[in-house]
Design an enzyme around this catalytic site. Sequence first.
Site, PDB file in Angstrom:
ATOM      1  N   ASP A  54       0.343  -6.821  -8.680  1.00 21.04           N
ATOM      2  CA  ASP A  54       1.758  -6.769  -8.283  1.00 21.04           C
ATOM      3  C   ASP A  54       2.626  -7.963  -8.703  1.00 21.04           C
ATOM      4  O   ASP A  54       2.216  -9.108  -8.519  1.00 21.04           O
ATOM      5  CB  ASP A  54       1.895  -6.737  -6.757  1.00 21.04           C
ATOM      6  CG  ASP A  54       0.922  -5.812  -6.079  1.00 21.04           C
ATOM      7  OD1 ASP A  54       0.171  -5.126  -6.766  1.00 21.04           O
ATOM      8  OD2 ASP A  54       0.922  -5.794  -4.840  1.00 21.04           O
ATOM      9  N   GLU A 113       2.270   0.494   0.687  1.00 15.42           N
ATOM     10  CA  GLU A 113       2.240  -0.926   0.343  1.00 15.42           C
ATOM     11  C   GLU A 113       3.597  -1.342  -0.257  1.00 15.42           C
ATOM     12  O   GLU A 113       4.409  -0.497  -0.647  1.00 15.42           O
ATOM     13  CB  GLU A 113       1.122  -1.201  -0.682  1.00 15.42           C
ATOM     14  CG  GLU A 113      -0.261  -0.835  -0.147  1.00 15.42           C
ATOM     15  CD  GLU A 113      -1.407  -1.171  -1.108  1.00 15.42           C
ATOM     16  OE1 GLU A 113      -2.365  -1.816  -0.663  1.00 15.42           O
ATOM     17  OE2 GLU A 113      -1.350  -0.785  -2.294  1.00 15.42           O
TER      18      GLU A 113
HETATM   19  C1  FRU Z   1      -0.764  -3.597  -3.897  1.00 15.59           C
HETATM   20  C2  FRU Z   1      -1.660  -4.527  -3.102  1.00 15.59           C
HETATM   21  C3  FRU Z   1      -0.899  -5.155  -1.962  1.00 15.59           C
HETATM   22  C4  FRU Z   1      -1.664  -6.425  -1.722  1.00 15.59           C
HETATM   23  C5  FRU Z   1      -2.094  -6.809  -3.122  1.00 15.59           C
HETATM   24  C6  FRU Z   1      -3.420  -7.496  -3.179  1.00 15.59           C
HETATM   25  O1  FRU Z   1      -1.167  -3.392  -5.196  1.00 15.59           O
HETATM   26  O2  FRU Z   1      -2.790  -3.798  -2.628  1.00 15.59           O
HETATM   27  O3  FRU Z   1      -0.766  -4.337  -0.822  1.00 15.59           O
HETATM   28  O4  FRU Z   1      -0.883  -7.416  -1.108  1.00 15.59           O
HETATM   29  O5  FRU Z   1      -2.130  -5.620  -3.868  1.00 15.59           O
HETATM   30  O6  FRU Z   1      -3.701  -7.954  -4.461  1.00 15.59           O
END
Ligand code: FRU
Length: 487
Positions: A44, A220
């Site tokens: 992300d 998310e």
């Molecule tokens: C989304 C996610 C988020 C988390 C991050 C961990 O892709 O699963 O929810 O904070 O990646 O790397």
Amino acid sequence: MKRIGFVLLILAAFLNYRTSAQSPFREKYRPQFHFTPEKNWINDPNGLVFYGGEYHMFYQYNPYGNKWGHMSWGHAVSKDLVHWKELPVAIPEAPPLTIFSGSAVVDPFNTSGFVQKLGQVPMVAIYTADIPNSNQSQHIAYSLDSGRTFTKFNFNPVLDLEKKDFRDPKVFWHEPTKKWIMAVMWPHEKKVQFYNSKTLKAWTLLSEFGPAGDTSGIWECPDLFRVPIAGSPGKYKWVFMMSPAPYMQYFVGEFDGTKFINESATDKIYRPDYGPDYYAAIVYNNLPPGIAPVSIGWVNNWQYAGDIPAGEWRGAMSLPRSLSLKRVGAEWILLQNPADELASLKKKDVQLNAGQEIALEDQSFMLEWQWSANAAGVQEISLGDNELVISYNASTKEVGLDRSGSKGFDHAAYRSNSVYKTIFPGTPPANLKFRLYFDESIAELYVGDGEVAMTAQVFAGGPMNKIRFAPSGAGQALLYRDLEGYR
Ligand code: FRU
């Protein structure tokens, strides 16, 4: 003496071989005008914030390898959203805590109290600290040197519900209430919570939204932001955008400082991107006034992200997208277009003729064409050995992206997620415009005024240097734009 000269010669040849063999950033499948880290894993985008003439992009980063783990915030900056400079890790893990997704704000009035000397402006990162299988809570860290180094707050966490899954805080300044607002997810309950704060250090619950729309996967990476209505200067709506795994969706409505009031239908799913590989996108904070929101997403899909055939690096970011809204009948549609700055990559435009097959110089380019609203049957364009096929059926208004012919990645989930379709909203113009940005292994398609975007990784078996295009009517030539200058 002769001997030394000979050894030096061999050494020089070896070093030369090493550099050319490594050819940084020219490896197979390595995107050129999409951001990738020099090496290691990313997911992300985090903490997108504009400050002091720089677009900061932090991101989920593993400093130690090309698989997910040791999550920390990597960092890159750009002056134009196109050319990025990677910087050292901004916020490292501190076992057992790892640094999950979040956002960053600029705090010019020092509401956080982090200023130490007159003239300093804190940049504050708000992120989830993860203790595997035990706790996720919201932490902050501040930087007084334009994001180069961060100091973790002494009294973290700033928000802890003692939950195992509670993450991805997106914080922004809400001028009417003069408060910071945080949107943060309860992934399994499929809901977002909104909090506010005067200081970034203590948070008050305001409201919740969800479950709604796509509830098939965990929720998310929430974001809530104001978007201009195209063609109506001074008019805005609020968009709540988030990632129901493994895709994204958005709702359009109002935000009154306390709650999000949804106006989108909830029996229909509106996606910022209708392809397989667009996730966790958020928008920039602190853009200069009058500039439409700019989003960046992760070009990947958790179902196979860990296995994609990348090299020492793994993961890429989407093009920066400029966002606006359009009313289509009784619906609000998010318009997305590549940020204007991408135009600077144009080397030359070549007009191709009907049915022409062309050999491309390289595999980072843009194609633009139009398909007639009156044509019968399905209109198609294909790249490589039919490894990517884009189609449009004017009678059903169905836009299609099909990578099932791509032969470079033999993975069950990649294969089973290869054919994507969506209906173009409203009445398309007589000639509907298609723009395809192709970048070694990434295809980003924009249709019409940006009503539809589709992003897919395409791992081809051979070079994608063949385009087959059969125009369906007059004036439907194909424009091939050679792109250059990305490094
Ligand atoms: C989304 C996610 C988020 C988390 C991050 C961990 O892709 O699963 O929810 O904070 O990646 O790397």
